[in-house]
Design an enzyme around this catalytic site. Sequence first.
Site, PDB file in Angstrom:
ATOM      1  N   GLU A 186      -4.992  -4.919  10.517  1.00  0.00           N
ATOM      2  CA  GLU A 186      -3.899  -4.236  10.295  1.00  0.00           C
ATOM      3  C   GLU A 186      -4.341  -3.634  11.713  1.00  0.00           C
ATOM      4  OE1 GLU A 186      -1.852  -2.880   6.837  1.00  0.00           O
ATOM      5  OE2 GLU A 186      -4.201  -1.092   7.424  1.00  0.00           O
ATOM      6  N   ASN A 219       0.952  -1.306   0.004  1.00  0.00           N
ATOM      7  CA  ASN A 219       0.717   0.011   0.006  1.00  0.00           C
ATOM      8  C   ASN A 219       0.859   1.301   0.063  1.00  0.00           C
ATOM      9  OD1 ASN A 219      -1.527   2.155   0.777  1.00  0.00           O
ATOM     10  ND2 ASN A 219      -1.967   1.301   2.323  1.00  0.00           N
ATOM     11  N   GLU A 257      -6.422   4.732   7.980  1.00  0.00           N
ATOM     12  CA  GLU A 257      -6.196   5.972   7.925  1.00  0.00           C
ATOM     13  C   GLU A 257      -8.014   6.602   7.206  1.00  0.00           C
ATOM     14  OE1 GLU A 257      -2.573   5.467   5.814  1.00  0.00           O
ATOM     15  OE2 GLU A 257      -1.826   4.771   7.730  1.00  0.00           O
ATOM     16  N   GLY A 311       5.346   0.953   4.540  1.00  0.00           N
ATOM     17  CA  GLY A 311       6.258   1.750   4.240  1.00  0.00           C
ATOM     18  C   GLY A 311       7.152   1.213   3.146  1.00  0.00           C
ATOM     19  N   HIS A 358      -9.203   1.493   5.041  1.00  0.00           N
ATOM     20  CA  HIS A 358      -7.928   1.673   5.766  1.00  0.00           C
ATOM     21  C   HIS A 358      -8.381   2.547   7.094  1.00  0.00           C
ATOM     22  CE1 HIS A 358      -3.680   1.961   6.498  1.00  0.00           C
ATOM     23  NE2 HIS A 358      -3.665   1.253   6.284  1.00  0.00           N
ATOM     24  N   LYS A 385      -0.184   4.190  -0.386  1.00  0.00           N
ATOM     25  CA  LYS A 385      -0.437   4.644   0.362  1.00  0.00           C
ATOM     26  C   LYS A 385      -0.888   6.435  -0.316  1.00  0.00           C
ATOM     27  CE  LYS A 385       0.114   3.405   4.953  1.00  0.00           C
ATOM     28  NZ  LYS A 385       0.042   2.992   6.440  1.00  0.00           N
ATOM     29  N   GLY A 416       2.805   2.379  10.951  1.00  0.00           N
ATOM     30  CA  GLY A 416       3.757   3.417  10.282  1.00  0.00           C
ATOM     31  C   GLY A 416       4.621   3.381  11.499  1.00  0.00           C
ATOM     32  N   SER A 449       3.494  -2.196  10.029  1.00  0.00           N
ATOM     33  CA  SER A 449       5.334  -2.306  10.594  1.00  0.00           C
ATOM     34  C   SER A 449       5.363  -4.043  10.066  1.00  0.00           C
ATOM     35  CB  SER A 449       5.562  -2.281  11.684  1.00  0.00           C
ATOM     36  OG  SER A 449       5.245  -0.492  12.392  1.00  0.00           O
TER      37      SER A 449
HETATM   38  P1  13P Z   1       3.219  -0.117   7.384  1.00  0.00           P
HETATM   39  O1  13P Z   1       3.433  -1.551   7.055  1.00  0.00           O
HETATM   40  O2  13P Z   1       3.806   1.607   6.901  1.00  0.00           O
HETATM   41  O3  13P Z   1       3.710  -0.045   9.010  1.00  0.00           O
HETATM   42  O4  13P Z   1       1.445   0.075   7.034  1.00  0.00           O
HETATM   43  C1  13P Z   1       1.001  -0.755   6.910  1.00  0.00           C
HETATM   44  C2  13P Z   1       0.223  -0.603   6.354  1.00  0.00           C
HETATM   45  O5  13P Z   1      -1.556   0.529   6.636  1.00  0.00           O
HETATM   46  C3  13P Z   1      -0.911  -0.787   4.898  1.00  0.00           C
HETATM   47  O6  13P Z   1      -2.121  -0.690   4.763  1.00  0.00           O
END
Ligand code: 13P
Length: 257
Positions: free
Chosen positions: A171, A13, A101, A239, A99, A15, A177, A217
Site C-alpha cells: 500500500e 478495510n 495509519e 473507501g 497499516h 477503518k 485515500g 485507492s
Molecule cells: P483506500 O482504498 O481508501 O485508498 O484505502 C486503502 C487502505 O488503506 C486499505 O487498507
Amino acid sequence: MNRKYRKTIIAGNWKMNMLASEIKGFMEQLKENMPASRNCDVVLCTPAVMIPAMAKAGKDCKVYAGGQDVSKYEKGAYTGEISAAQLADVGAKYCVVGHSERRQYHGESDMLVNEKTKALIAKGIKPIICVGESLEQRENELTMEYVAYQVKAALSGIDAADLKQCIIAYEPIWAIGTGKTATSEQAQEVCCGIREVIRKKYGARPARSISILYGGSMNAKNAAELLSMPDIDGGLIGGASLKPVDFSTIIAASNQE
Ligand code: 13P
C-alpha cells in the site's frame, strides 16, 4: 493473479467507519450484487467491536471477518488492547497489521509489526502485513529498498511453515485515500519485487505461493486492470469497501482469468 499457485483475496478495510447496526443492510446489498461463483476469499476487516456481527452476517455467504490491529501481548494488564486469542474467539480469520495509519499515528515500529504478526500466527489468524513507501521515498527512488526492508523486518524469525499463513499488502502511502492509484505497472513492479524478497529468504516455492495484495485507492473502475497483473493477487480496499455495490464489482473483477 496466478490462481494456479496462490489464493486471490479481496479484503475490505473499513477503518473507523460504519456501525454494527449497519452490517445487516450492507451484507444484504453485497449478497444481491456479488457474483454467484467466486474465485477469491472475501474478507471485511472491521473495528474490533463489530467482528462478531460481521462473522455472523458473513457465515452463509463466505465473507470472512477480520480485525484491523492486535496487541503483541498474549494477555494481561494492557488496558484498551485486544489480543489475538480474543480476535479469534469472536470469529476473526484475518487481521490487518502494520497499516501505515498505525505506523504514522501510533508510532508502530517494524519490530512491533513483527511481534504482532507472530501473535496472530500463534492463534491461527492470517496476518495481512501492510508495507509501502511515502511519496518522498518514491520521488527519491527508494521505494523498493524501503519496502524490501519492511517485508524482511515484518517476517523476521518467521519460518516457511508460518509464512503460509501470511499475506502481504503493498500500500503506497501516497495512494491511500487520495484517489491517486498507483498505475498497474508501478503496483506490479513492487509486488514482483516483494515476491523476489520472499524468494531470496524462503526459496522459490514459498515465493510462488504467497498472496500479495495491492491497496491504495483501488475501486470499481481500476480493480480489473490492477488484478490482471501477474504478481497482484488481490486487493486491500478502504473507501470502496464501504459501498456494497462497488465492493462487489471489485470481487467480480477478481473472477477474470
Ligand atoms: P483506500 O482504498 O481508501 O485508498 O484505502 C486503502 C487502505 O488503506 C486499505 O487498507
